[in-house]
Design a protein around this motif. Structure first.
Motif, short mmCIF file in Angstrom:
data_model
loop_
_atom_site.label_atom_id
_atom_site.label_comp_id
_atom_site.label_asym_id
_atom_site.label_seq_id
_atom_site.Cartn_x
_atom_site.Cartn_y
_atom_site.Cartn_z
N ASN A 156 -9.68 4.50 -6.17
CA ASN A 156 -9.77 3.28 -6.98
C ASN A 156 -8.66 2.30 -6.61
O ASN A 156 -8.88 1.09 -6.48
N GLU A 157 -7.45 2.83 -6.44
CA GLU A 157 -6.34 1.97 -6.02
C GLU A 157 -6.58 1.44 -4.61
O GLU A 157 -6.28 0.29 -4.29
N LEU A 158 -7.15 2.30 -3.75
CA LEU A 158 -7.42 1.89 -2.38
C LEU A 158 -8.38 0.71 -2.34
O LEU A 158 -8.22 -0.22 -1.54
N ALA A 159 -9.37 0.73 -3.23
CA ALA A 159 -10.34 -0.37 -3.29
C ALA A 159 -9.65 -1.70 -3.60
O ALA A 159 -10.04 -2.75 -3.06
N GLU A 160 -8.63 -1.68 -4.45
CA GLU A 160 -7.91 -2.91 -4.78
C GLU A 160 -7.12 -3.42 -3.58
O GLU A 160 -7.04 -4.63 -3.35
N HIS A 161 -6.55 -2.50 -2.81
CA HIS A 161 -5.83 -2.91 -1.61
C HIS A 161 -6.80 -3.49 -0.57
O HIS A 161 -6.47 -4.46 0.13
N PHE A 162 -8.00 -2.91 -0.47
CA PHE A 162 -9.02 -3.46 0.42
C PHE A 162 -9.36 -4.89 -0.01
O PHE A 162 -9.55 -5.77 0.84
N ARG A 163 -9.46 -5.10 -1.31
CA ARG A 163 -9.81 -6.43 -1.82
C ARG A 163 -8.78 -7.47 -1.34
O ARG A 163 -9.14 -8.57 -0.92
N ILE A 164 -7.50 -7.11 -1.40
CA ILE A 164 -6.44 -8.05 -1.04
C ILE A 164 -6.34 -8.25 0.47
O ILE A 164 -6.27 -9.38 0.97
N HIS A 165 -6.36 -7.16 1.23
CA HIS A 165 -6.12 -7.24 2.67
C HIS A 165 -7.36 -7.62 3.47
O HIS A 165 -7.24 -8.19 4.56
N VAL A 166 -8.54 -7.30 2.96
CA VAL A 166 -9.78 -7.55 3.69
C VAL A 166 -10.64 -8.61 2.98
O VAL A 166 -11.08 -9.58 3.60
N GLY A 167 -10.87 -8.43 1.69
CA GLY A 167 -11.75 -9.34 0.97
C GLY A 167 -11.20 -10.74 0.80
O GLY A 167 -11.94 -11.73 0.90
N VAL A 168 -9.90 -10.86 0.54
CA VAL A 168 -9.31 -12.18 0.27
C VAL A 168 -9.43 -13.13 1.47
O VAL A 168 -9.87 -14.27 1.31
N PRO A 169 -9.06 -12.72 2.70
CA PRO A 169 -9.23 -13.64 3.82
C PRO A 169 -10.67 -14.10 4.02
O PRO A 169 -10.92 -15.26 4.35
N TYR A 210 -2.20 3.56 3.94
CA TYR A 210 -1.74 2.35 4.61
C TYR A 210 -2.55 2.09 5.89
O TYR A 210 -3.03 0.97 6.13
N SER A 211 -2.71 3.13 6.70
CA SER A 211 -3.40 2.97 7.97
C SER A 211 -4.88 2.64 7.79
O SER A 211 -5.45 1.85 8.54
N VAL A 212 -5.51 3.25 6.78
CA VAL A 212 -6.92 2.98 6.52
C VAL A 212 -7.12 1.50 6.15
O VAL A 212 -8.03 0.83 6.64
N VAL A 213 -6.26 0.98 5.30
CA VAL A 213 -6.37 -0.43 4.89
C VAL A 213 -6.11 -1.35 6.07
O VAL A 213 -6.85 -2.33 6.29
N LYS A 214 -5.08 -1.05 6.86
CA LYS A 214 -4.75 -1.91 7.99
C LYS A 214 -5.84 -1.87 9.06
O LYS A 214 -6.10 -2.88 9.73
N VAL A 262 0.86 -1.19 0.00
CA VAL A 262 0.00 0.00 0.00
C VAL A 262 0.89 1.24 0.00
O VAL A 262 1.79 1.36 0.84
N PRO A 263 0.69 2.16 -0.93
CA PRO A 263 1.56 3.33 -1.00
C PRO A 263 1.45 4.19 0.24
O PRO A 263 0.38 4.31 0.85
N LEU A 264 2.57 4.77 0.64
CA LEU A 264 2.58 5.70 1.78
C LEU A 264 2.17 7.07 1.27
O LEU A 264 2.98 7.83 0.76
N GLU A 265 0.87 7.35 1.42
CA GLU A 265 0.31 8.58 0.89
C GLU A 265 -0.53 9.28 1.96
O GLU A 265 -1.25 8.61 2.71
N PRO A 266 -0.47 10.61 2.02
CA PRO A 266 -1.35 11.34 2.93
C PRO A 266 -2.78 11.29 2.42
O PRO A 266 -3.04 10.92 1.27
N PHE A 267 -3.70 11.69 3.27
CA PHE A 267 -5.11 11.56 2.98
C PHE A 267 -5.51 12.23 1.67
O PHE A 267 -6.28 11.68 0.88
N ASP A 268 -4.99 13.42 1.42
CA ASP A 268 -5.42 14.16 0.23
C ASP A 268 -4.79 13.67 -1.06
O ASP A 268 -5.10 14.18 -2.14
N LYS A 269 -3.93 12.64 -0.97
CA LYS A 269 -3.31 12.08 -2.17
C LYS A 269 -3.82 10.66 -2.47
O LYS A 269 -3.41 10.05 -3.45
N ILE A 270 -4.72 10.16 -1.64
CA ILE A 270 -5.18 8.79 -1.81
C ILE A 270 -6.01 8.65 -3.09
O ILE A 270 -6.91 9.45 -3.35
N ASP A 271 -5.68 7.64 -3.87
CA ASP A 271 -6.46 7.29 -5.05
C ASP A 271 -7.49 6.25 -4.61
O ASP A 271 -7.14 5.11 -4.28
#
Length: 251
Positions: free
Chosen positions: A100-113, A147-151, A89-98
């Motif tokens: 669409n990309e965040l949704a893919e990280h959610f899929r891997i870290h949350v949806g996959v398990p 990163y923190s939002v996904v975790k 997950v890219p180290l990005e501040p809140f106002d730089k978060i993409d």
């Protein structure tokens, strides 16, 4: 003769996942090791020999989940699952978060398990399930927004599993500061944490994946249910947690 216990490890090609797979195989357990890199899986198989069954699959897809399910013998018990698969997950501040990309990280870290559990639960008893947690789930660091939002979401998923799954013992474990790809990403970033990590690296304060894997495997394999139920999570950096885990190691 009792069957040899079977453990599934996702994200088994690198870092903590690979170290956990090797540690389990070294103890004589059957390990289903899942990853996306065919070359790294072959390397893992060469290291572990017949105790490893490799599954080259992208678990963020339905085909990948089905491929994993098909690799486990029908109706056999699964002694444990280690959810080590992740994405950088890219180290990005809140106002730089993409978003669409965040949704893919959610899929891997949350949806996959969740998808893995639902798929395997149809035909198997799952004894234990270990989630690798992160301090970033509850500590906001400047520049670590994505990163923190996904975790945080991944942690809540694990906490819900622990509360609701009566037939599967859910374990949350903090590995602490480990020398993995995230360390390299932090050192290369513009975040305030980069200087902190650089100093920690110089002082040798990062654990190696192999050290943490021994702790995680002890929790997954050796620690009795009574102790697992007594705490919300276990922390590698907590000496009492390490002592409790290692005091139950079996030969």
């Amino acid at each position: 003769m009792e069957p040899i216990p079977t453990y599934i490890v996702t994200g088994a090609t690198r870092g903590i996942g690979r170290a956990v797979a090797i540690t389990l195989a070294a103890r004589g357990f059957n390990v289903v090791a899942v990853g996306r890199s065919k070359d790294l899986l072959e390397s893992l198989a060469e290291t572990c020999g017949s105790f490893i069954t490799t599954v080259n699959a992208d678990l963020a897809t339905n085909d990948g989940i089905e491929k994993l399910a098909a690799s486990v013998a029908s109706k056999s018990d699964i002694d444990g699952i280690v959810h080590a698969a992740g994405s950088l997950v890219p180290l990005e501040p809140f106002d730089k978060i993409d978003s669409n990309e965040l949704a893919e990280h959610f899929r891997i870290h949350v949806g996959v398990p969740i998808a893995i559990f639902k798929s395997l639960k149809r035909n198997h008893v799952i004894e234990r399930m270990l989630f690798i947690d992160s301090y970033s789930a509850s500590t906001a660091r400047f520049g670590w927004g994505a990163y923190s939002v996904v975790k945080a979401a991944a942690q809540m998923s694990a906490r819900c599993a622990a509360q609701e799954l009566s037939e599967t013992r859910t374990i949350r474990a903090y590995p602490g500061a480990v020398n993995t790809q995230i360390v390299e990403a932090v050192l290369a970033s513009d975040t305030e944490t980069a200087a902190t990590f650089s100093s920690m690296l110089e002082r040798g304060e990062f654990a190696e994946p192999e050290e943490v894997a021994r702790f995680l495997v002890a929790l997954l394999v050796d620690v009795p249910d009574e102790l697992l139920c007594s705490r919300d999570a276990f922390d590698y950096n907590n000496s009492a947690d390490r002592a409790d885990a290692y005091s139950h190691l079996r030969d």
